[in-house]
Design an enzyme around this catalytic site. Structure first.
Site, PDB file in Angstrom:
ATOM      1  N   GLY A 130       0.816  -1.212   0.000  1.00 23.57           N
ATOM      2  CA  GLY A 130       0.000   0.000   0.000  1.00 23.57           C
ATOM      3  C   GLY A 130       0.849   1.260   0.000  1.00 23.57           C
ATOM      4  O   GLY A 130       1.173   1.780  -1.045  1.00 23.57           O
ATOM      5  N   SER A 149       4.928  -5.552  -3.378  1.00 26.29           N
ATOM      6  CA  SER A 149       4.700  -4.119  -3.494  1.00 26.29           C
ATOM      7  C   SER A 149       5.368  -3.355  -2.349  1.00 26.29           C
ATOM      8  O   SER A 149       6.583  -3.482  -2.146  1.00 26.29           O
ATOM      9  CB  SER A 149       3.191  -3.846  -3.555  1.00 26.29           C
ATOM     10  OG  SER A 149       2.936  -2.534  -3.963  1.00 26.29           O
ATOM     11  N   TYR A 150       4.606  -2.588  -1.559  1.00 27.09           N
ATOM     12  CA  TYR A 150       5.222  -1.842  -0.466  1.00 27.09           C
ATOM     13  C   TYR A 150       5.706  -2.774   0.649  1.00 27.09           C
ATOM     14  O   TYR A 150       6.438  -2.355   1.540  1.00 27.09           O
ATOM     15  CB  TYR A 150       4.269  -0.783   0.101  1.00 27.09           C
ATOM     16  CG  TYR A 150       5.002   0.280   0.892  1.00 27.09           C
ATOM     17  CD1 TYR A 150       5.683   1.311   0.236  1.00 27.09           C
ATOM     18  CD2 TYR A 150       5.045   0.241   2.278  1.00 27.09           C
ATOM     19  CE1 TYR A 150       6.385   2.265   0.947  1.00 27.09           C
ATOM     20  CE2 TYR A 150       5.739   1.200   3.001  1.00 27.09           C
ATOM     21  CZ  TYR A 150       6.399   2.212   2.330  1.00 27.09           C
ATOM     22  OH  TYR A 150       7.117   3.156   3.044  1.00 27.09           O
ATOM     23  N   ASP A 175       3.936  -5.452 -15.030  1.00 27.26           N
ATOM     24  CA  ASP A 175       3.576  -4.438 -14.030  1.00 27.26           C
ATOM     25  C   ASP A 175       4.314  -3.149 -14.354  1.00 27.26           C
ATOM     26  O   ASP A 175       5.540  -3.141 -14.464  1.00 27.26           O
ATOM     27  CB  ASP A 175       3.976  -4.937 -12.637  1.00 27.26           C
ATOM     28  CG  ASP A 175       3.749  -3.904 -11.543  1.00 27.26           C
ATOM     29  OD1 ASP A 175       2.900  -3.011 -11.730  1.00 27.26           O
ATOM     30  OD2 ASP A 175       4.422  -3.991 -10.502  1.00 27.26           O
ATOM     31  N   HIS A 181       1.457  -7.069 -11.315  1.00 25.11           N
ATOM     32  CA  HIS A 181       1.853  -6.712  -9.955  1.00 25.11           C
ATOM     33  C   HIS A 181       1.580  -7.841  -8.966  1.00 25.11           C
ATOM     34  O   HIS A 181       2.354  -8.065  -8.045  1.00 25.11           O
ATOM     35  CB  HIS A 181       1.088  -5.454  -9.539  1.00 25.11           C
ATOM     36  CG  HIS A 181       1.643  -4.748  -8.345  1.00 25.11           C
ATOM     37  ND1 HIS A 181       2.849  -4.101  -8.358  1.00 25.11           N
ATOM     38  CD2 HIS A 181       1.145  -4.589  -7.098  1.00 25.11           C
ATOM     39  CE1 HIS A 181       3.078  -3.560  -7.166  1.00 25.11           C
ATOM     40  NE2 HIS A 181       2.059  -3.844  -6.382  1.00 25.11           N
TER      41      HIS A 181
END
Length: 456
Positions: free
Chosen positions: A81, A177-178, A378, A430
């Site tokens: 996020g 991701s984060y 992605d 992603h």
């Protein structure tokens, strides 16, 4: 008493469901609404990580779907996020045992669930994400990397007190991701904790992260290169961004912002930036993260290669009162609906490490098994960004770049360094396990086994 003896002791104590403690029994999921019958056990509930503020993190454990799950490792999964739910994405779209049907009335099995290889622990982190909550509203406006890692370590220590059969078990971290920040930061927290305790029970062996935010400068340069090399932006916009954006801090000049905004508003089109070759979902927006800015704008996106709006199914399902009751969730009566991502957390994120490369260097030196992978479609945290960031670790190549295979087809490409393995997954965006579930599963199998991806 040696670690081996302790492990055997716990194995002998917790060999069947009759041996569950009262705390574990309270967290047992008997069955989720609409769930097909399964042979593995599930548990979910809350672990308080800060009593004064009333911060509590929500977890969901799906034990290994094997003859004896106590023989399998424990793997913690984190989504990014910052502010997105591991229940919404990891558990329900990617590596979890169930998928949610379009009407959110029932579940069906995921053929390539990672719990066929390990016990998977999904954590909604930090407080304010999904069902995780805090009684102090200011916590939602001053979250950041440091507190997230600290609370996650506290969660693990207290969760393993509740589930002592997982103490000393081989333990791995994973995410995307984060979580490229969350995972190595938590790994370092665990490493430091273990160094300072004579009998550490969190037996961290390594971690695996996908399409991971790694270094602001190098990620950004690699991301813009991906946009241009995949014909998403024009030559003139590419030159404009590269000449006006320095990427040496989280704040950009007005000329830089203008160039990026022009690309987003006039050149990208309504594609799914998280999977550029699949249909987009024009009915929803997503808040995952983009490494081109520290404050992400909502973008029109798809959710998967099969159903571009699959995220909507999770938001319907996990807001059902019977589902929340079955999962022991929302027990305090949270005043807001369960959502896949928290915009409030994302918009108010206070601290974010500029680069994770120094942390990687320390963890590589400590000897952990570390894998990074990238879905190659992605455009948000693209393969070029990760490769450019990794190149600045200056690692020695052990096995040169080669294609890896699954069912006679190239599944991606990989290179093995001294202390780290990097792999791409062909045709994945992603969320690698969603777009390419079988390839993602083989990647996970190879990681757990500590074996190179197959050459043929």
């Amino acid at each position: 008493m040696s670690v081996v003896v302790i492990c055997l002791l716990f194995t002998s104590i917790f060999t069947n469901t009759d041996s569950l403690t009262n705390e574990q029994e309270k967290d047992r999921i008997k069955a989720l609404p609409g769930q097909p019958e399964v042979a593995f056990s599930q548990f979910s509930g809350y672990v308080t990580v800060h009593k004064k503020h009333g911060r509590a993190l929500f977890y969901w454990l799906t034990e290994a779907a094997t003859h004896n799950p106590l023989e399998n490792p424990l793997v913690l999964w984190l989504n990014g996020g910052p502010g997105c739910s591991s229940i919404a994405y990891g558990a329900s779209e990617e590596i979890g045992p169930f998928r949610i049907n379009e009407t959110a009335s029932s579940l069906y099995l995921n053929k390539y669930s990672w719990n066929k290889q390990a016990n998977i622990l999904f954590l909604e982190s930090p407080a304010g994400v999904g069902f995780s909550y805090t009684n102090k509203s200011s916590d939602l406006r001053d979250s950041g990397d440091k507190r997230t890692a600290r609370d996650a370590l506290t969660f693990l220590k207290r969760w393993m007190s509740r589930f002592p059969q997982y103490r000393y078990r081989d333990f791995y971290l994973s995410g995307e991701s984060y979580a490229g920040h969350y995972v190595p930061q938590l790994a370092k927290k665990i490493h430091d904790y273990n160094k300072n305790h004579s009998n550490p029970f969190i037996n961290l062996k390594g971690f695996i992260v996908g399409n991971a935010v790694t270094d602001i400068k190098y990620d950004n340069i690699g991301t813009v290169a991906y946009w241009w090399s995949h014909s998403i932006i024009s030559d003139s916009t590419y030159k404009s961004i590269m000449s006006s954006c320095k990427f040496t801090s989280a704040k950009y000049s007005q000329n830089c912002d203008d160039a990026i905004n022009y690309a987003w508003n006039y050149e990208f089109g309504e594609i799914d930036q998280y999977s550029i070759y699949t249909p987009s979902c024009n009915k929803s927006s997503r808040n995952l993260t983009t490494n081109i800015s520290s404050r992400v704008k909502n973008t029109l996106v798809r959710i998967s290669g099969y159903d571009p709006c699959i995220e909507n199914n999770a938001e319907k399902y996990y807001n059902r009162p019977d589902v929340q009751h079955a999962m022991h969730a929302n027990s305090t009566g949270i005043s807001y609906k369960w959502t896949a991502c928290s915009g409030e957390l994302l918009d108010n994120w206070k601290d974010s490490e500029f680069s994770m490369l120094p942390t990687y260097k320390k963890l590589i030196a400590a000897g952990y098994r570390i894998w990074m992978f990238s879905g190659d479609t992605d455009s948000v945290v693209p393969v070029t960004a990760t490769r450019f960031s990794l190149s600045h670790l200056n690692l020695t190549v052990k096995t040169r770049w080669y294609p890896w295979y699954l069912n006679g087809q190239v599944g991606g490409w990989t290179e093995v360094y001294d202390g780290l393995t990097f792999a791409t997954v062909r045709g994945a965006g992603h969320e690698v396990p969603l777009l390419q579930p079988q390839r993602g599963f083989l990647l996970f199998q190879s990681f757990l086994a500590g074996k190179n991806l197959p050459r043929s």
